[in-house]
Every structure is written in structure tokens, then in C-alpha cells.
Design an enzyme around this catalytic site. Structure first.
Site, PDB file in Angstrom:
ATOM      1  N   ASN A   1       2.159   3.392  14.375  1.00  0.00           N
ATOM      2  CA  ASN A   1       3.283   3.948  13.614  1.00  0.00           C
ATOM      3  C   ASN A   1       3.407   5.454  13.828  1.00  0.00           C
ATOM      4  OD1 ASN A   1       4.215   1.573  12.704  1.00  0.00           O
ATOM      5  ND2 ASN A   1       3.589   1.816  10.575  1.00  0.00           N
TER       6      ASN A   1
ATOM      7  N   ARG B   1      13.381   1.528   0.513  1.00  0.00           N
ATOM      8  CA  ARG B   1      12.222   2.422   0.305  1.00  0.00           C
ATOM      9  C   ARG B   1      12.324   3.606   1.269  1.00  0.00           C
ATOM     10  NH1 ARG B   1       7.486  -2.078   0.524  1.00  0.00           N
ATOM     11  NH2 ARG B   1       8.876  -2.900   2.109  1.00  0.00           N
TER      12      ARG B   1
ATOM     13  N   CYS C   1       7.237   1.803   5.578  1.00  0.00           N
ATOM     14  CA  CYS C   1       6.045   1.909   6.433  1.00  0.00           C
ATOM     15  C   CYS C   1       5.868   3.281   7.066  1.00  0.00           C
ATOM     16  CB  CYS C   1       6.090   0.830   7.516  1.00  0.00           C
ATOM     17  SG  CYS C   1       5.790  -0.820   6.854  1.00  0.00           S
TER      18      CYS C   1
ATOM     19  N   LEU D   1      13.865   6.389  21.422  1.00  0.00           N
ATOM     20  CA  LEU D   1      14.273   7.726  21.842  1.00  0.00           C
ATOM     21  C   LEU D   1      15.736   7.929  21.442  1.00  0.00           C
ATOM     22  CD1 LEU D   1      12.582   9.838  23.358  1.00  0.00           C
ATOM     23  CD2 LEU D   1      13.812   9.234  25.435  1.00  0.00           C
TER      24      LEU D   1
ATOM     25  N   THR E   1       0.868  -1.193   0.000  1.00  0.00           N
ATOM     26  CA  THR E   1       0.000   0.000   0.000  1.00  0.00           C
ATOM     27  C   THR E   1       0.897   1.233   0.000  1.00  0.00           C
ATOM     28  OG1 THR E   1      -0.155  -0.243   2.415  1.00  0.00           O
ATOM     29  CG2 THR E   1      -2.016  -1.025   1.128  1.00  0.00           C
TER      30      THR E   1
END
Ligand SMILES: NC(=O)c1ccc[n+]([C@@H]2O[C@H](COP(=O)([O-])OP(=O)(O)OC[C@H]3O[C@@H](n4cnc5c(N)ncnc54)[C@H](O)[C@@H]3O)[C@@H](O)[C@H]2O)c1
Length: 462
Positions: free
Chosen positions: A222, A344, A274, A264, A96
């Protein structure tokens, strides 16, 4: 292809889309004892997997693929007729990506995969989406598949978002932090419980919800992770302005039990297939739904993240005297993170590209991602080893924190380069060892004792 094993009462599983997520899911489910059929439209991928070769880098997956293929429980095909006939529970794991020219998710692969299956299914079955999608997609697809299928409403849809991390994909699939079942009926929940019984049996937490909540869980997770990363990177910007040390700041914050140290870690920020596209698609979808303001902060999260890339280029430029003309740059890393060959939206490659556009002579080396990186950016030069990348470099940039780079000896590396300048964009190197070996060392958000006059002090002095 030999006849498929149709014996036994456990649900037979198909996995549609055998990329990073789907191949891992198919192999993992077969390793749990299910009969699994992996399906993809990419014949080269299917041929590779069927012959025991994983077409991407994922630690441990080749071994588990070989094991499960040998049992006869795992097959691969491009034939959707076979998939529709074989499967009781079908997992859709297609991509997607971000749409061209928009922040929205491109759902054409999801629509195509569900449509191809649904039009062929002739008995009551469960279709399960695992791809990350905008909220509301499952309901739209439910209507679509019921319209297309000869069995109509006998087809049920569920959503089972996936949280695996590349590099730890098998572990995360077989021992996830939690499972989420988005369902519209008790039957769908029962089917999913049957598929995940071996994992639930280990005490894995399960959240059963409606379809919309399940879709949201993934993008919310996410978004949270991206926000935490950009938060500490925003602090790095402040640290740079005042000569403070973001590494110490992060360590101190992380010890706080209410904050925690994971995610962190200051540095070059997030990338990959993603987080970047998921926060953008979430922002876009929220705007469509009239709640854009609620997640408007994600724009800032994105901007902070992208600024880290240009700031890394700034540090390199400062080290080489303000101009990249005639400068040879060694970029260590191309993958978006170590233990993956996925490029990506990789911050490392983006930095390499920016350096190239500024006139530097750029040589990239990644232990696993050179081939994918070359495909994405053929204009850059790629070296087959760390030593060859570093050879005669005026500045070395650590962009992906592979162990090979962490463990490199600064003295030996120093003997290869033309000038001992290093930008540690991942805070992965031992700064003292580099300084002791005569390197100029820079890291985002760290001043290393350099005096940084505060603007107010300057005014006071004037
Ligand atoms: N990669 C990850 O770490 C990860 C983790 C969690 C969730 N996800 C989500 O999972 C989904 C897949 O991601 P990925 O990284 O595996 O992508 P990918 O590009 O590696 O794999 C997608 C696969 O789907 C295949 N495909 C496309 N159209 C198809 C069709 N109509 N029928 C059958 N196969 C088709 C492609 O050929 C490709 O092999 C995305 O929604 C992603 O956001 C990925």
C-alpha cells in the site's frame, strides 16, 4: 438455525468480521465449495447477510451471496460458541482503523475477535489474520490466544494479508495476483494450502514467509501504491506552476516499460479505508521500531495527497471569482472511488466539506454513497440524481469518476446549471467536449493553453 453441515474432510471455515473484506471472503470461500460460517458482532449486518442482502455496495456480491446461501454451505451468526465449535480454520477480517488522535492502528477489534474465539476453542485449530496490522501483531496475538485457549499451544496463528480492491472484490479474491502465507509451522502452511487449493490450482503465485514478513508485505504494497499516486500528483503541482500538462506527462511516463502506467493517474488522490490509514500506521510503527527514517517519505506522500484536496477547492474558487458566498456548488461523487459506497477518508467528501466550510451552498450526488455520506456529513445537502445536483449550480466538481459522470452530455448538463464552470478533479471528462459546449474547464495539473509566465521570465522582463 439449522444444524451445520459437518460432513467431509475439507477444512470448515469461519470468517470473523463480515464487512467489505470478510463478507467477500466468506461468500467467495463458499463459492469454492467450502462450508463457511460468517460471524460479526453487528447483528444487523448478520441478519442482512443471512437474508441475502449485502449491507454495502459491491458489484456481483449480491448475486454470489444468493447463490451460495442457496447451497446451504454458507451461514451467518453472532454466536462465537458456534464459530469455535464449527471452524477448523478461522479467518479474522475485522477493522483496523486509525486511532483517534494518533497515526497508529487501532487494534482493539483484532484483539477482541481473537480473544473471543480463542477462549472458546477446544481442539487444534488454525487462526488466520487477514486484517492489515502493524508488524509484530501476529506474535503478540499468538501469545494472547495461547494464554486464553483451553488447548493452549494447540492453537496456531498465521497471517494471510488481503489485497482485494473494492469494486473488484470477488474477482480479486478468487483470482488474486498472488497469495501470501505468513506461517510459523509446516502444519499451518498445509492447512492454508488446503483452504486455497482451488485458487493455487489455477497457478496463482504463492509466497510463504514468516509472520512478520507477511504483515509487512501488505503495508509495503500500500505504501508503494500511495507513493506512485503522490509522485504523479507532485508532478501535477510542478506542471501547474509552469503551464505544462500532467496528463501528457503521465502518458509519456507510463509508456516506459520500467515505469508502467498503472497508478500513475493524476488527480484528487487516494482515500478510503486502507491506503491513508495504512501508510500512517506503517510510519508510526517504523518510528516505534527505530527505523522511522526509512519510511519518513510517507509523510510527504500523505501531504501531497492532502494538498490535492485543497488545490481542487482553489480551482473551484478561481472559477467562481474568488469567493464562495452565495455560490451553489454541485459535487459529483462522494465515495472514495467509483463502484463503491465506501466514504471512509473519501477525498470527494473532504472537498465537499471544505467548500461548505468556506460558505458555499454544497449539493452532493453519488450513485451509491449518498446514504453513507449523509451519515458522515449530515450538514451537506444530498441530491437524488445528477440532474438535481447540477440544477442552478455555479460550478460543478467531478470528484469520483463514476461512469454516469463520465458519460454525461456537457450540453445537456450545461442547460441545467447557472454557470458553465467545471472542475474535473479526476481527469475523467472529455475536456474538448466541455470546452466546445461553452464550459470553463479546469483540471489539476493542466493549464489548457493558459499562458503561465515563469518566475524567471518575469524577472528577465523586469
Ligand atoms: N476494504 C478493503 O478493500 C480491504 C482490502 C484489504 C484489506 N483490508 C483490511 O481488512 C480489514 C477489514 O476491513 P473492512 O474494509 O472489511 O472493514 P469493515 O469495517 O467493513 O468491516 C469490519 C467488520 O468487523 C466487524 N467486527 C468488529 N469487531 C468485531 C469482533 N470483535 N468480532 C467480530 N466482528 C467484528 C465489524 O462489525 C465490521 O462488520 C482492515 O484491516 C482493512 O485494512 C480491507
Amino acid at each position: 438455525m439449522a444444524p451445520l453441515n459437518t460432513a467431509g474432510s475439507a477444512p470448515r471455515i469461519t470468517v470473523i468480521g463480515t464487512g467489505y473484506l470478510g463478507a467477500t471472503h466468506a461468500v467467495s470461500m463458499a463459492s469454492l465449495g467450502f462450508d463457511v460460517l460468517g460471524v460479526d458482532v453487528d447483528r444487523s449486518k448478520i441478519d442482512a447477510l443471512a437474508s441475502g442482502r449485502v449491507p454495502f455496495f459491491e458489484p456481483g456480491l449480491p448475486e454470489l451471496l444468493a447463490e451460495t446461501l442457496a447451497t446451504g454451505r454458507l451461514r451467518f451468526t453472532t454466536d462465537f460458541d458456534l464459530a469455535a465449535e464449527f471452524g477448523d480454520v478461522h479467518f479474522v477480517c475485522v477493522g483496523t482503523p486509525q486511532q483517534q488522535g494518533s497515526h497508529a492502528a487501532d487494534l482493539r477489534y483484532v484483539d477482541a475477535a481473537f480473544s473471543a474465539l480463542a477462549s472458546r476453542i477446544t481442539r487444534k485449530s488454525l487462526l488466520v489474520g487477514k486484517s492489515t496490522v502493524p508488524v509484530g501483531t501476529a506474535e503478540r496475538i499468538t501469545a494472547l490466544v495461547r494464554r486464553l485457549s483451553p488447548v493452549g499451544a494447540e492453537l496456531e496463528l498465521a497471517w494471510n494479508p488481503e489485497f482485494l480492491r473494492e469494486g473488484f472484490a470477488i474477482e480479486d479474491t478468487l483470482r488474486p495476483d498472488r497469495l501470501v502465507f505468513g506461517v510459523a509451522s509446516a502444519w499451518a502452511e498445509e492447512r492454508l494450502r488446503a483452504v486455497f487449493a482451488p485458487i493455487l490450482g489455477r497457478g496463482t503465485p504463492l509466497v510463504v514467509s514468516d509472520l512478520r514478513t507477511a504483515e509487512l508485505v501488505k503495508v509495503a504494497a500500500n505504501s508503494f501504491l500511495a507513493t506512485k499516486i503522490s509522485y504523479i500528483n507532485a508532478m501535477a503541482e510542478v506542471c501547474e506552476a509552469v503551464g505544462a500538462d500532467v496528463q501528457d506527462l503521465a502518458t509519456a511516463l507510463g509508456h516506459g516499460a520500467r515505469i508502467g502506467g498503472r497508478f500513475l493517474k493524476p488527480g484528487l488522490g487516494f482515500g478510503g479505508g486502507c491506503l491513508p490509514k495504512d501508510i500512517r500506521a506503517f510510519r508510526h510503527r517504523a518510528e516505534e521500531l527505530g527505523v522511522g527514517e526509512a519510511v519518513a517519505f510517507l509523510d510527504e506522500v500523505d501531504r501531497i495527497n492532502l494538498r490535492r484536496r485543497s488545490r481542487t477547492v482553489d480551482l473551484a474558487r478561481e472559477l467562481v471569482g474568488g469567493d464562495f458566498a452565495g455560490v451553489r456548488v454541485a459535487c459529483l461523487g462522494a465515495a472514495f472511488k467509483p463502484n463503491s459506497d465506501d466514504v471512509r477518508d473519501a477525498p470527494a467528501l473532504d472537498v465537499a466539506r471544505m467548500l461548505y466550510l468556506e460558505g458555499a451552498s454544497v449539493v452532493v450526488y453519488d450513485p451509491e454513497a449518498n446514504v453513507n455520506a449523509h451519515r458522515a456529513y449530515p450538514d451537506l445537502d444530498y441530491a437524488p440524481s445528477l440532474a438535481e445536483a447540477a440544477s442552478d449550480a455555479d460550478v460543478v466538481l467531478l470528484l469520483t469518476e463514476w461512469d454516469e459522470f463520465r458519460e454525461a452530455d456537457p450540453a445537456r448538463l450545461g442547460a441545467l446549471v447557472r454557470r458553465r464552470n467545471v472542475v474535473d478533479a479526476r481527469h475523467a471528462l472529455d475536456a474538448d467536449r466541455y470546452l466546445d459546449a461553452g464550459w470553463e474547464y479546469r483540471a489539476l495539473g493542466r493549464s489548457h493553453g493558459a499562458a503561465v509566465p515563469l518566475p524567471l521570465d518575469r524577472e528577465a522582463v523586469a
